[in-house]
Design a protein around this motif. Structure first.
Motif, PDB file in Angstrom:
ATOM      1  N   HIS A 127       4.874  -7.040  -9.162  1.00 19.35           N
ATOM      2  CA  HIS A 127       5.627  -6.227  -8.207  1.00 19.35           C
ATOM      3  C   HIS A 127       7.117  -6.292  -8.507  1.00 19.35           C
ATOM      4  O   HIS A 127       7.813  -5.290  -8.557  1.00 19.35           O
ATOM      5  CB  HIS A 127       5.355  -6.700  -6.780  1.00 19.35           C
ATOM      6  CG  HIS A 127       5.944  -5.810  -5.734  1.00 19.35           C
ATOM      7  ND1 HIS A 127       7.287  -5.829  -5.401  1.00 19.35           N
ATOM      8  CD2 HIS A 127       5.382  -4.871  -4.941  1.00 19.35           C
ATOM      9  CE1 HIS A 127       7.513  -4.943  -4.447  1.00 19.35           C
ATOM     10  NE2 HIS A 127       6.379  -4.343  -4.151  1.00 19.35           N
ATOM     11  N   ARG A 128       7.660  -7.496  -8.677  1.00 19.09           N
ATOM     12  CA  ARG A 128       9.041  -7.774  -9.086  1.00 19.09           C
ATOM     13  C   ARG A 128      10.104  -7.436  -8.038  1.00 19.09           C
ATOM     14  O   ARG A 128      11.290  -7.485  -8.323  1.00 19.09           O
ATOM     15  CB  ARG A 128       9.387  -7.061 -10.403  1.00 19.09           C
ATOM     16  CG  ARG A 128       8.498  -7.477 -11.561  1.00 19.09           C
ATOM     17  CD  ARG A 128       9.121  -7.193 -12.903  1.00 19.09           C
ATOM     18  NE  ARG A 128       9.551  -5.821 -13.008  1.00 19.09           N
ATOM     19  CZ  ARG A 128      10.685  -5.452 -13.593  1.00 19.09           C
ATOM     20  NH1 ARG A 128      11.506  -6.359 -14.095  1.00 19.09           N
ATOM     21  NH2 ARG A 128      11.010  -4.186 -13.680  1.00 19.09           N
ATOM     22  N   ASP A 129       9.697  -7.110  -6.811  1.00 21.14           N
ATOM     23  CA  ASP A 129      10.700  -6.868  -5.774  1.00 21.14           C
ATOM     24  C   ASP A 129      10.163  -7.257  -4.393  1.00 21.14           C
ATOM     25  O   ASP A 129      10.323  -6.519  -3.416  1.00 21.14           O
ATOM     26  CB  ASP A 129      11.138  -5.402  -5.785  1.00 21.14           C
ATOM     27  CG  ASP A 129      12.457  -5.187  -5.033  1.00 21.14           C
ATOM     28  OD1 ASP A 129      13.232  -6.156  -4.896  1.00 21.14           O
ATOM     29  OD2 ASP A 129      12.703  -4.057  -4.576  1.00 21.14           O
ATOM     30  N   ILE A 130       9.530  -8.422  -4.334  1.00 26.19           N
ATOM     31  CA  ILE A 130       9.043  -8.927  -3.047  1.00 26.19           C
ATOM     32  C   ILE A 130      10.232  -9.369  -2.206  1.00 26.19           C
ATOM     33  O   ILE A 130      11.075 -10.140  -2.664  1.00 26.19           O
ATOM     34  CB  ILE A 130       8.084 -10.129  -3.245  1.00 26.19           C
ATOM     35  CG1 ILE A 130       6.980  -9.797  -4.244  1.00 26.19           C
ATOM     36  CG2 ILE A 130       7.486 -10.552  -1.903  1.00 26.19           C
ATOM     37  CD1 ILE A 130       6.110  -8.659  -3.860  1.00 26.19           C
ATOM     38  N   LYS A 131      10.307  -8.865  -0.992  1.00 30.34           N
ATOM     39  CA  LYS A 131      11.367  -9.225  -0.053  1.00 30.34           C
ATOM     40  C   LYS A 131      10.966  -8.692   1.320  1.00 30.34           C
ATOM     41  O   LYS A 131      10.073  -7.832   1.425  1.00 30.34           O
ATOM     42  CB  LYS A 131      12.710  -8.626  -0.492  1.00 30.34           C
ATOM     43  CG  LYS A 131      12.705  -7.114  -0.652  1.00 30.34           C
ATOM     44  CD  LYS A 131      14.031  -6.613  -1.225  1.00 30.34           C
ATOM     45  CE  LYS A 131      14.003  -5.112  -1.467  1.00 30.34           C
ATOM     46  NZ  LYS A 131      15.259  -4.627  -2.085  1.00 30.34           N
ATOM     47  N   PRO A 132      11.598  -9.172   2.386  1.00 36.63           N
ATOM     48  CA  PRO A 132      11.211  -8.713   3.732  1.00 36.63           C
ATOM     49  C   PRO A 132      11.285  -7.195   3.904  1.00 36.63           C
ATOM     50  O   PRO A 132      10.469  -6.610   4.623  1.00 36.63           O
ATOM     51  CB  PRO A 132      12.220  -9.429   4.641  1.00 36.63           C
ATOM     52  CG  PRO A 132      12.544 -10.684   3.893  1.00 36.63           C
ATOM     53  CD  PRO A 132      12.566 -10.276   2.450  1.00 36.63           C
ATOM     54  N   HIS A 133      12.240  -6.526   3.240  1.00 34.93           N
ATOM     55  CA  HIS A 133      12.375  -5.077   3.358  1.00 34.93           C
ATOM     56  C   HIS A 133      11.139  -4.338   2.835  1.00 34.93           C
ATOM     57  O   HIS A 133      10.892  -3.191   3.221  1.00 34.93           O
ATOM     58  CB  HIS A 133      13.596  -4.583   2.564  1.00 34.93           C
ATOM     59  CG  HIS A 133      14.887  -5.203   2.990  1.00 34.93           C
ATOM     60  ND1 HIS A 133      15.216  -6.512   2.705  1.00 34.93           N
ATOM     61  CD2 HIS A 133      15.927  -4.700   3.707  1.00 34.93           C
ATOM     62  CE1 HIS A 133      16.409  -6.790   3.204  1.00 34.93           C
ATOM     63  NE2 HIS A 133      16.863  -5.711   3.813  1.00 34.93           N
ATOM     64  N   ASN A 134      10.383  -4.962   1.946  1.00 36.42           N
ATOM     65  CA  ASN A 134       9.233  -4.307   1.332  1.00 36.42           C
ATOM     66  C   ASN A 134       7.903  -4.775   1.909  1.00 36.42           C
ATOM     67  O   ASN A 134       6.854  -4.629   1.281  1.00 36.42           O
ATOM     68  CB  ASN A 134       9.254  -4.521  -0.186  1.00 36.42           C
ATOM     69  CG  ASN A 134      10.333  -3.691  -0.851  1.00 36.42           C
ATOM     70  OD1 ASN A 134      10.799  -2.700  -0.287  1.00 36.42           O
ATOM     71  ND2 ASN A 134      10.743  -4.092  -2.041  1.00 36.42           N
ATOM     72  N   ILE A 135       7.967  -5.346   3.109  1.00 40.15           N
ATOM     73  CA  ILE A 135       6.759  -5.759   3.826  1.00 40.15           C
ATOM     74  C   ILE A 135       6.788  -5.094   5.198  1.00 40.15           C
ATOM     75  O   ILE A 135       7.702  -5.325   5.992  1.00 40.15           O
ATOM     76  CB  ILE A 135       6.683  -7.290   3.979  1.00 40.15           C
ATOM     77  CG1 ILE A 135       6.604  -7.948   2.594  1.00 40.15           C
ATOM     78  CG2 ILE A 135       5.474  -7.683   4.824  1.00 40.15           C
ATOM     79  CD1 ILE A 135       6.720  -9.456   2.619  1.00 40.15           C
ATOM     80  N   LEU A 136       5.806  -4.238   5.453  1.00 44.50           N
ATOM     81  CA  LEU A 136       5.733  -3.548   6.736  1.00 44.50           C
ATOM     82  C   LEU A 136       4.836  -4.318   7.696  1.00 44.50           C
ATOM     83  O   LEU A 136       3.776  -4.831   7.303  1.00 44.50           O
ATOM     84  CB  LEU A 136       5.190  -2.128   6.558  1.00 44.50           C
ATOM     85  CG  LEU A 136       6.115  -1.117   5.875  1.00 44.50           C
ATOM     86  CD1 LEU A 136       5.440   0.246   5.830  1.00 44.50           C
ATOM     87  CD2 LEU A 136       7.450  -1.020   6.604  1.00 44.50           C
ATOM     88  N   LEU A 137       5.253  -4.348   8.949  1.00 43.73           N
ATOM     89  CA  LEU A 137       4.510  -5.066   9.982  1.00 43.73           C
ATOM     90  C   LEU A 137       4.201  -4.099  11.125  1.00 43.73           C
ATOM     91  O   LEU A 137       5.101  -3.704  11.874  1.00 43.73           O
ATOM     92  CB  LEU A 137       5.345  -6.241  10.493  1.00 43.73           C
ATOM     93  CG  LEU A 137       4.617  -7.361  11.221  1.00 43.73           C
ATOM     94  CD1 LEU A 137       3.581  -8.003  10.303  1.00 43.73           C
ATOM     95  CD2 LEU A 137       5.602  -8.400  11.706  1.00 43.73           C
ATOM     96  N   PRO A 138       2.938  -3.690  11.264  1.00 44.50           N
ATOM     97  CA  PRO A 138       2.579  -2.811  12.383  1.00 44.50           C
ATOM     98  C   PRO A 138       2.844  -3.519  13.718  1.00 44.50           C
ATOM     99  O   PRO A 138       2.844  -4.746  13.783  1.00 44.50           O
ATOM    100  CB  PRO A 138       1.078  -2.574  12.177  1.00 44.50           C
ATOM    101  CG  PRO A 138       0.836  -2.882  10.728  1.00 44.50           C
ATOM    102  CD  PRO A 138       1.797  -3.981  10.394  1.00 44.50           C
ATOM    103  N   PRO A 139       3.076  -2.772  14.799  1.00 45.05           N
ATOM    104  CA  PRO A 139       3.373  -3.404  16.090  1.00 45.05           C
ATOM    105  C   PRO A 139       2.199  -4.230  16.602  1.00 45.05           C
ATOM    106  O   PRO A 139       1.037  -3.855  16.451  1.00 45.05           O
ATOM    107  CB  PRO A 139       3.663  -2.213  17.015  1.00 45.05           C
ATOM    108  CG  PRO A 139       3.082  -1.026  16.335  1.00 45.05           C
ATOM    109  CD  PRO A 139       3.100  -1.297  14.877  1.00 45.05           C
TER     110      PRO A 139
END
Length: 433
Positions: A139-151
């Motif tokens: 992936h090479r760009d793991i970070k919080p911005h690239n993880i979606l969290l449904p409500p």
């Protein structure tokens, strides 16, 4: 250059644009409605800035690779791509729409996560990465911005494969310059470097660091001048196991990190496998380690090892006992120490240090002395007696277990201990720990 406005349609009216969901350095993502189903979807394409760049064609080819890579992926925790199409000189990627926010926004709104919640999310993203790696990509760009969290759920989804790349283990290739400071490992700052799954391990560990502390880790290129503060310095609710696992995952040298995502998850999430080929009960050792009772766990380790080996002499293991020590039991004991120390203590950790210093089964005075110094068993050129061993996680890497070493030598016989250690590590290697 094309920018889509609310009400515009694509694919002969199949998709109607509703609004902008978000924009980054390369892409822009719109909320859209599919007709006639009325399903909400996300549509991503290259933003206006990229469309105006002289290397637009190269960037669009990169985007196309991302789209078709994601379209090949089918995993619960990877965003699903429904369609890829070309229209008016632009490529578009139609994805599932996930109502919610990315982890960076969640942190701003809710504050840091509880350790249990953070581990749940990291485990799910880790499972996604294991799948992605099995498909031959990083992936090479793991970070919080690239993880979606449904409500109201922790069913996290991994997104944005914009700089994902194929990889061959151990092969050196030219890298793109794109990276995210704080989450990118040192090798992503090099124009040419080997890439492997340990690259994503660093970023996943850095992501856990952030969501448990609300601190972006020191960028890798500055860590030669400023030490990385341990995450529990910012949040004292972080357990020693998780604290140490994060630091292990963020080691600057790739060889010192867990080499796979699964190995990193194993440090974070103990499995408590108590298997034994000799019917030895390891539950007490597990409970002592889980409670952080390191000294009692160290003494229990010596006891259960003698039980497993059926010691030829009361209290200590002879060479024959070691060479025939059951691998299942050695693996169980070692894994328990690794799990509950966050990868800081265990026979495999000690073996790696010993071999890195040039140690073999054969006795070598210089190697033994260097090893004793590095794991903190020697001070001022002398071997420490057991009463001066450190029984907490501030001890040096590989400091524990120790009792089995001390209990298996005659008082003051340093040479015997050094020889014995070489034999034990030979068995650890044979058992592939």
């Amino acid at each position: 250059m094309r920018h889509l406005n609310p009400g515009e349609t694509l694919q002969n009216g199949r998709y109607t644009i509703n609004s902008i969901l978000g924009a980054g350095g390369f892409g822009i993502t719109y909320l859209a409605t599919e007709n006639p189903s009325a399903n909400q979807l996300a549509i991503k394409t290259l933003n206006a800035t990229v469309q105006g760049k002289p290397n637009f064609i190269d960037l669009q080819n990169q985007f196309i690779k991302e789209a078709f890579l994601l379209a090949k992926c089918s995993h619960l925790h990877v965003v699903t791509v429904h369609n890829v199409f070309h229209e008016d000189e632009l490529w578009y990627m139609v994805m599932e729409y996930i109502k919610g926010s990315d982890l960076s926004v969640y942190l701003q709104q809710k504050g840091i996560l509880k350790e249990t919640d953070g581990l749940t999310i990291i485990q799910k993203i880790g499972e996604a990465l294991i799948y992605v790696h099995s498909q031959g990509f990083l992936h090479r760009d793991i970070k919080p911005h690239n993880i979606l969290l449904p409500p109201n759920t922790l069913e996290a989804k991994l997104i944005d494969f914009g700089i994902a790349r194929e990889f061959t283990a151990g092969e050196t290739r030219t890298h793109t310059n794109y990276r995210t400071d704080g989450y990118a490992p040192p090798e992503q700052y090099e124009e040419k470097a080997k890439r492997d799954t340990y690259t994503d391990v660093y970023a996943l560990a850095a992501t856990l660091y952030n969501i448990l502390t609300d601190q972006v880790p020191i960028p890798a290129q500055f860590r030669a001048y400023a030490a990385l503060p341990p995450p529990n310095q910012f949040n004292n609710q972080i357990s020693d196991r998780v604290n140490n696992a994060i630091l292990k995952g963020m080691e600057l040298k790739p060889a010192n990190r867990p080499q796979t995502i699964q190995q990193f998850l194993d440090l974070l999430l103990p499995k408590d496998d108590l298997s034994s080929d000799r019917n030895v009960d390891y539950s007490k050792l597990r409970d002592l380690l889980k409670a952080g009772n390191w000294e009692e766990a160290d003494e229990e380790t010596a006891k259960v090892m003698c039980q497993a080996a059926k010691c030829s002499k009361q209290g200590w293991l002879g060479e024959e006992d070691i060479d025939n020590f059951p691998c299942t039991d050695l693996r169980t004991i070692n894994q328990l120490w690794l799990d509950y120390s966050g990868g800081k203590f265990g026979f495999s950790v000690q073996k790696e240090i010993y071999q890195r210093l040039g140690g073999t089964r054969e006795y070598n005075t210089e190697v033994w002395q260097a090893f004793g110094d590095e794991v903190g068993w020697r001070k001022g050129g002398r071997l420490l007696s057991y009463e001066y061993i450190t029984f907490n996680t501030s001890a040096p890497l590989g400091h524990l277990p120790n009792k089995i070493w001390n209990g298996s030598r005659r008082e003051g016989d340093v040479c015997e201990l050094a020889i014995w250690i070489g034999i034990v590590f030979s068995r650890v290697g044979t058992c592939k720990l």
